[in-house]
Design a protein around this motif. Structure first.
Motif, PDB file in Angstrom:
ATOM      1  N   ALA A 111     -82.677 -16.424  14.082  1.00  0.00           N
ATOM      2  CA  ALA A 111     -81.311 -16.718  14.355  1.00  0.00           C
ATOM      3  C   ALA A 111     -80.626 -17.691  13.653  1.00  0.00           C
ATOM      4  N   LYS A 112     -79.261 -18.177  13.931  1.00  0.00           N
ATOM      5  CA  LYS A 112     -78.935 -19.198  13.475  1.00  0.00           C
ATOM      6  C   LYS A 112     -77.578 -19.955  14.237  1.00  0.00           C
ATOM      7  N   VAL A 113     -77.550 -20.937  14.091  1.00  0.00           N
ATOM      8  CA  VAL A 113     -76.516 -21.974  14.745  1.00  0.00           C
ATOM      9  C   VAL A 113     -75.648 -22.006  13.271  1.00  0.00           C
ATOM     10  N   HIS A 114     -74.310 -22.237  13.675  1.00  0.00           N
ATOM     11  CA  HIS A 114     -73.246 -22.400  12.639  1.00  0.00           C
ATOM     12  C   HIS A 114     -72.022 -23.098  12.950  1.00  0.00           C
ATOM     13  N   ARG A 115     -71.378 -23.800  12.362  1.00  0.00           N
ATOM     14  CA  ARG A 115     -70.311 -24.633  12.932  1.00  0.00           C
ATOM     15  C   ARG A 115     -69.006 -23.349  12.940  1.00  0.00           C
TER      16      ARG A 115
ATOM     17  N   ALA B 225     -77.901 -14.452  16.877  1.00  0.00           N
ATOM     18  CA  ALA B 225     -79.141 -13.965  16.943  1.00  0.00           C
ATOM     19  C   ALA B 225     -79.216 -12.909  15.739  1.00  0.00           C
ATOM     20  N   ILE B 226     -80.026 -12.940  15.148  1.00  0.00           N
ATOM     21  CA  ILE B 226     -80.296 -12.121  13.778  1.00  0.00           C
ATOM     22  C   ILE B 226     -81.219 -11.148  14.095  1.00  0.00           C
ATOM     23  N   GLY B 227     -82.746 -11.511  14.301  1.00  0.00           N
ATOM     24  CA  GLY B 227     -83.662 -10.730  14.696  1.00  0.00           C
ATOM     25  C   GLY B 227     -84.143  -9.534  13.264  1.00  0.00           C
ATOM     26  N   GLU B 228     -84.044 -10.108  12.225  1.00  0.00           N
ATOM     27  CA  GLU B 228     -84.206  -9.027  11.245  1.00  0.00           C
ATOM     28  C   GLU B 228     -85.661  -9.299  10.694  1.00  0.00           C
ATOM     29  N   PRO B 229     -86.401  -8.187  10.919  1.00  0.00           N
ATOM     30  CA  PRO B 229     -88.033  -8.359  10.093  1.00  0.00           C
ATOM     31  C   PRO B 229     -87.815  -8.511   8.617  1.00  0.00           C
ATOM     32  N   ALA B 230     -88.763  -9.274   8.097  1.00  0.00           N
ATOM     33  CA  ALA B 230     -88.914  -9.659   6.716  1.00  0.00           C
ATOM     34  C   ALA B 230     -90.269  -9.765   6.354  1.00  0.00           C
TER      35      ALA B 230
END
Length: 193
Positions: free
Chosen positions: A159-163, A172-177
């Protein structure tokens, strides 16, 4: 209200009462899955080292990172609680990263949370593995992603928090890598900035 994430699902999160997020925690928990077969009794459970990281970005460029070798951001606003090399036996967080959003410097516009298997095992080799985002002020879980059974992936962009509009939002992103360290994940993070 917690959101259970599926692979690749993106959900914007905001507090239901209209107040702003002040402090968030990304928690990570896991256990090594028991080995199967005759040799399993001889070798026992394999240790798996998952790592939580937070990469701080300014205008799309990484400027700082908090992970097991750098536990506190240069400005002190992001703190890792410590490296766990084997996972746990319960349902609690084995590693956590705390973010005091009010202290994050103005030029930092995004913080991306990742998880990677430092020892290189895939998420298919762990059990009871999860990442979660918690409103640290209230203790309310905002999002959870189950990593167990995650196929041949060794990392997750959680996930990320952003202004946004003078405050902070979570996505929430939830991307496999694939990758053993946060550095390996930078190319996969880029499309989410």
């Amino acid at each position: 209200m917690s959101v259970n994430l599926n692979k690749g699902q993106q959900i914007s999160l905001s507090k239901s009462d209209g107040t702003v997020l002040r402090s968030v925690r990304m928690g990570l928990g896991w256990q090594a899955a028991p080995r199967k077969g005759f040799l399993a009794k001889l070798t026992g459970t394999r240790e798996i080292d998952l790592d939580a990281s937070a990469v701080l970005f300014a205008a799309g460029k990484p400027t700082d990172v908090v992970f097991f070798q750098h536990l506190i951001s240069d400005d002190g606003s992001v703190r890792h609680t410590g490296d766990n090399l084997t996972g746990g036996v319960g349902t609690g967080d084995d590693e956590a990263i705390l973010v005091d959003l009010a202290r994050v410097p103005g030029h930092i516009d995004q913080i991306v949370f990742t998880v990677n298997s430092f020892t290189g095992q895939t998420f298919a080799e762990v059990q009871n593995a999860f990442c979660r985002l918690v409103d640290e002020t209230t203790g309310v879980e905002l999002a959870r992603y189950t990593l167990t059974g995650g196929g041949d992936h060794t990392a997750q962009i959680m996930a990320k928090v952003h202004r946004s509009g003078g405050g902070w939002q979570m996505k929430a992103i939830g991307e496999p890598a694939t990758g053993r360290t946060f550095q390996d994940l930078l190319p996969a993070i880029s499309p989410h900035l």
